[in-house]
Scaffold this motif. Structure first.
Motif, PDB file in Angstrom:
ATOM      1  N   ASN A  84      25.796  52.142  45.476  1.00 38.59           N
ATOM      2  CA  ASN A  84      27.346  52.097  45.463  1.00 38.59           C
ATOM      3  C   ASN A  84      27.494  50.672  46.142  1.00 38.59           C
ATOM      4  OD1 ASN A  84      30.103  52.725  45.946  1.00 38.59           O
ATOM      5  ND2 ASN A  84      29.320  53.524  47.870  1.00 38.59           N
ATOM      6  N   SER A  85      28.039  49.690  45.492  1.00 30.96           N
ATOM      7  CA  SER A  85      28.225  48.412  45.925  1.00 30.96           C
ATOM      8  C   SER A  85      29.471  47.810  45.642  1.00 30.96           C
ATOM      9  CB  SER A  85      27.168  47.482  45.369  1.00 30.96           C
ATOM     10  OG  SER A  85      25.738  47.940  45.880  1.00 30.96           O
ATOM     11  N   GLY A  86      30.649  48.388  45.874  1.00 33.53           N
ATOM     12  CA  GLY A  86      31.806  47.946  45.679  1.00 33.53           C
ATOM     13  C   GLY A  86      32.399  46.734  46.526  1.00 33.53           C
ATOM     14  N   GLY A  87      31.955  46.727  47.850  1.00 36.16           N
ATOM     15  CA  GLY A  87      31.966  45.362  48.566  1.00 36.16           C
ATOM     16  C   GLY A  87      31.211  44.198  47.826  1.00 36.16           C
ATOM     17  N   ALA A  88      30.126  44.669  47.401  1.00 38.56           N
ATOM     18  CA  ALA A  88      29.205  43.498  46.814  1.00 38.56           C
ATOM     19  C   ALA A  88      30.005  42.940  45.365  1.00 38.56           C
ATOM     20  CB  ALA A  88      28.029  44.086  46.271  1.00 38.56           C
ATOM     21  N   ALA A  89      30.526  44.021  44.717  1.00 33.60           N
ATOM     22  CA  ALA A  89      31.311  43.545  43.405  1.00 33.60           C
ATOM     23  C   ALA A  89      32.414  42.704  43.576  1.00 33.60           C
ATOM     24  CB  ALA A  89      31.585  44.682  42.829  1.00 33.60           C
ATOM     25  N   ILE A  90      33.073  42.848  44.769  1.00 33.10           N
ATOM     26  CA  ILE A  90      34.319  41.955  45.353  1.00 33.10           C
ATOM     27  C   ILE A  90      33.770  40.781  45.646  1.00 33.10           C
ATOM     28  CG2 ILE A  90      36.130  41.801  47.097  1.00 33.10           C
ATOM     29  CD1 ILE A  90      36.257  44.615  47.303  1.00 33.10           C
ATOM     30  N   THR A  91      32.721  40.544  46.319  1.00 32.19           N
ATOM     31  CA  THR A  91      32.054  39.392  46.904  1.00 32.19           C
ATOM     32  C   THR A  91      31.989  38.436  45.353  1.00 32.19           C
ATOM     33  OG1 THR A  91      31.526  39.955  48.782  1.00 32.19           O
ATOM     34  CG2 THR A  91      30.600  38.131  48.008  1.00 32.19           C
ATOM     35  N   VAL A  92      30.936  39.210  44.497  1.00 33.30           N
ATOM     36  CA  VAL A  92      30.498  38.546  43.422  1.00 33.30           C
ATOM     37  C   VAL A  92      31.464  37.968  42.701  1.00 33.30           C
ATOM     38  CG1 VAL A  92      29.129  38.478  41.457  1.00 33.30           C
ATOM     39  CG2 VAL A  92      28.179  39.611  43.581  1.00 33.30           C
ATOM     40  N   SER A  93      32.672  38.896  42.480  1.00 34.88           N
ATOM     41  CA  SER A  93      33.652  38.434  41.511  1.00 34.88           C
ATOM     42  C   SER A  93      34.714  37.499  42.076  1.00 34.88           C
ATOM     43  CB  SER A  93      34.847  39.751  41.121  1.00 34.88           C
ATOM     44  OG  SER A  93      34.036  40.692  40.661  1.00 34.88           O
ATOM     45  N   VAL A  94      34.966  37.387  43.479  1.00 34.66           N
ATOM     46  CA  VAL A  94      35.995  36.445  43.938  1.00 34.66           C
ATOM     47  C   VAL A  94      35.275  35.153  44.008  1.00 34.66           C
ATOM     48  CG1 VAL A  94      36.883  35.867  46.280  1.00 34.66           C
ATOM     49  CG2 VAL A  94      37.394  38.349  45.165  1.00 34.66           C
ATOM     50  N   MET A  95      34.156  35.139  44.452  1.00 33.46           N
ATOM     51  CA  MET A  95      33.361  33.808  44.499  1.00 33.46           C
ATOM     52  C   MET A  95      33.278  33.180  43.164  1.00 33.46           C
ATOM     53  SD  MET A  95      31.337  34.284  47.978  1.00 33.46           S
ATOM     54  CE  MET A  95      30.996  32.586  48.123  1.00 33.46           C
ATOM     55  N   THR A  96      32.770  33.972  42.469  1.00 32.71           N
ATOM     56  CA  THR A  96      32.228  33.595  40.849  1.00 32.71           C
ATOM     57  C   THR A  96      33.654  32.905  40.274  1.00 32.71           C
ATOM     58  OG1 THR A  96      30.792  34.963  40.486  1.00 32.71           O
ATOM     59  CG2 THR A  96      31.675  33.803  38.512  1.00 32.71           C
ATOM     60  N   LEU A  97      34.970  33.474  40.350  1.00 34.45           N
ATOM     61  CA  LEU A  97      36.149  32.934  39.960  1.00 34.45           C
ATOM     62  C   LEU A  97      36.750  31.824  40.593  1.00 34.45           C
ATOM     63  CD1 LEU A  97      37.836  36.380  38.787  1.00 34.45           C
ATOM     64  CD2 LEU A  97      36.904  34.732  37.455  1.00 34.45           C
ATOM     65  N   ALA A  98      36.466  31.855  42.051  1.00 34.83           N
ATOM     66  CA  ALA A  98      36.818  30.582  42.810  1.00 34.83           C
ATOM     67  C   ALA A  98      35.972  29.467  42.292  1.00 34.83           C
ATOM     68  CB  ALA A  98      36.355  31.062  44.283  1.00 34.83           C
ATOM     69  N   ALA A  99      34.688  29.497  41.917  1.00 37.90           N
ATOM     70  CA  ALA A  99      33.932  28.658  41.376  1.00 37.90           C
ATOM     71  C   ALA A  99      34.552  27.955  40.070  1.00 37.90           C
ATOM     72  CB  ALA A  99      32.559  28.983  40.994  1.00 37.90           C
ATOM     73  N   CYS A 100      34.914  28.963  39.302  1.00 36.52           N
ATOM     74  CA  CYS A 100      35.978  28.932  37.882  1.00 36.52           C
ATOM     75  C   CYS A 100      36.934  27.968  38.294  1.00 36.52           C
ATOM     76  CB  CYS A 100      36.106  30.073  37.090  1.00 36.52           C
ATOM     77  SG  CYS A 100      34.402  30.815  36.392  1.00 36.52           S
ATOM     78  N   THR A 101      37.981  28.283  39.066  1.00 38.47           N
ATOM     79  CA  THR A 101      39.060  27.377  39.678  1.00 38.47           C
ATOM     80  C   THR A 101      38.845  26.348  40.127  1.00 38.47           C
ATOM     81  OG1 THR A 101      39.891  29.627  40.051  1.00 38.47           O
ATOM     82  CG2 THR A 101      41.075  27.564  40.923  1.00 38.47           C
ATOM     83  N   THR A 102      37.927  26.147  40.807  1.00 38.67           N
ATOM     84  CA  THR A 102      37.260  24.831  41.305  1.00 38.67           C
ATOM     85  C   THR A 102      37.061  23.717  40.349  1.00 38.67           C
ATOM     86  OG1 THR A 102      36.553  25.769  43.296  1.00 38.67           O
ATOM     87  CG2 THR A 102      35.926  23.553  42.873  1.00 38.67           C
ATOM     88  N   LEU A 103      36.193  24.421  39.084  1.00 34.94           N
ATOM     89  CA  LEU A 103      35.564  23.657  38.168  1.00 34.94           C
ATOM     90  C   LEU A 103      36.834  23.406  37.134  1.00 34.94           C
ATOM     91  CD1 LEU A 103      32.239  24.702  38.200  1.00 34.94           C
ATOM     92  CD2 LEU A 103      32.824  22.605  39.282  1.00 34.94           C
ATOM     93  N   GLY A 104      37.847  23.969  37.061  1.00 32.81           N
ATOM     94  CA  GLY A 104      38.778  23.912  35.966  1.00 32.81           C
ATOM     95  C   GLY A 104      38.420  24.726  34.698  1.00 32.81           C
TER      96      GLY A 104
END
Length: 431
Positions: free
Chosen positions: A292-312
């Motif tokens: 049960n890792s809802g918090g982990a899913a949030i961390t992984v998703s947010v930080m992955t998409l932040a990297a995508c935003t940063t790299l365009g």
């Protein structure tokens, strides 16, 4: 000396590392050798993460026992649904509030081109997934690691108990190595923050605050809105007395321990105080420490998409949906140790063609903000273990025509021993 070093809270050590790295970047910005500490830390994570993910998933699958009774089926559905919904909430929040990260090497290391269509994504996924498993570990091909870990894990279920026990012990040993690496996070963080400040200035570090707000805000929304809606949907009762009690009873100690595994005795005692079925919660609570890792899913998703935003990198809805599924699956294998979910980020980032070097820089940022992020994430994960275990039993009781007054159950549990007492009483039994 190492024992004395470990006796100090990891949170305190990380804060000291942040302070020392920032001070050195301000006083001696030309001492680039200090940045080597950050490179060593990230390099060690890059080395151990693929092996750890492979054995964790393989061990979890091989040790799964079918035919569980009581409320276990409902608990599993709640765990998986909560993790998936958390990933969806994280993606939605990332679309509404995009964040740009400070990646010192991003200008020098180009990310691979993002796939243009869902068909291309699926094609790449299938091709990468069936690659050589040894090469996948060496090259940190997390998609292939995930595929082969599942395949071998299912095959190991047909082997003897002794064989599965060996795999579990190897997994535990590798996790222990990862724990050792994380113990030296303060030195690595000092090097990382020194490099970031010396290259981008303090204004660049201020952007980390936006990332922290996005992560904490999303986790708060999920626990206080999404999870209560799930509880209400199954029990048809006011979910907030139970939701807030689990947050106080389990979430607060988990915030400071930053380990779902360490918080298991507290959750077990809380289940007993609620009068739940021991044959059910004695299985669901330990399982929740990783599944049960809802918090982990949030961390992984947010930080992955932040990297995508940063790299365009443009992320279409089909790609975001695929990220949610992948993140939800991977998060269930997240380790119960502090910072364990961060090591899943490279696997999620690979979906968008982000190479491992940049992904590990994102992991480094995760450790920098981990004093707050990982504490809140662990509180969400651990408290929801207790919340969904109780919800499953109350939902099944209602279905069988014997509804339980959740508010009365919480009032009765309030008169039971406090979490510190429960943890103290449980410790001698573990030793």
């Amino acid at each position: 000396m190492y024992a004395k070093y470990k006796s100090v809270s990891l949170i305190v050590r990380i804060i000291i590392g942040l302070a020392v790295g920032s001070l050195l970047a301000w006083l001696v910005p030309s001492w680039t050798a200090i940045g080597i500490l950050g490179q060593l830390f990230v390099g060690a994570l890059k080395g151990i993460a693929p092996v750890m993910v492979f054995f964790l998933i393989m061990s979890a699958v091989s040790g799964y026992k079918s035919g569980a009774t009581n409320h276990f089926g409902t608990v599993i559905i709640l765990y998986l649904s909560a993790t998936l919904l958390s990933a969806f909430a994280a993606v939605g929040a990332s679309y509404l509030f995009p964040v740009h990260l400070v990646l010192p090497k991003a200008a020098h290391v180009a990310a691979a081109a993002a796939p243009k269509s869902l068909g291309k994504v699926l094609s790449d996924l299938l091709t990468n997934a069936v690659g050589n498993p040894l090469a996948a570990i060496v090259n940190a091909n997390y998609l292939s690691i995930l595929f082969w870990a599942l395949m071998i894990g299912f095959a190991l279920r047909l082997t003897s108990k002794q064989t599965r026990s060996v795999i579990k012990e190897i997994s535990g040993a590798i996790t222990g190595v990862a724990q050792t690496v994380i113990q030296f996070a303060p030195f690595g963080i000092a090097g990382l923050i020194y490099t970031t400040i010396s290259e981008t200035g303090f204004a660049g570090v201020a952007r980390y605050g936006q990332l922290v707000l996005l992560l904490v805000g999303t986790m708060t929304f999920v626990y206080l809105v999404v999870y209560p809606l799930m509880v209400f949907g199954l029990t048809h009762q006011n979910p907030y007395p139970l939701t807030l009690w689990t947050l106080k009873r389990s979430g607060i100690p988990a915030f400071f321990t930053r380990s779902s595994a360490v918080n298991i005795p507290i959750n077990l005692q809380a289940c007993e105080d609620l009068g739940l079925n021991k044959s059910s919660y004695s299985v669901s609570i330990p399982l929740g420490g990783s599944a049960n890792s809802g918090g982990a899913a949030i961390t992984v998703s947010v930080m992955t998409l932040a990297a995508c935003t940063t790299l365009g990198i443009h992320v279409s809805f089909p790609l975001a949906f695929l990220l949610c599924l992948l993140t939800a699956l991977a998060a269930t294998g997240a380790s119960g140790i502090a910072g364990g979910s961060l090591l899943i980020i490279p696997m999620a980032a690979s979906l968008f063609g982000i190479n491992n070097d940049i992904a590990m820089q994102v992991v480094g940022i995760g450790f920098i903000i981990g004093v707050i992020q990982d504490s809140v994430e662990t509180a969400v994960n651990s408290a929801s273990d207790l919340l969904f275990t109780a919800t499953a039993e109350y939902a099944d009781a209602r279905k069988n025509g014997h509804p339980v007054d959740m508010k009365a159950a919480v009032r009765a549990a309030e008169h039971q021993p406090e979490p510190d007492d429960a943890l103290r009483d449980a410790a001698p039994q573990e030793n």
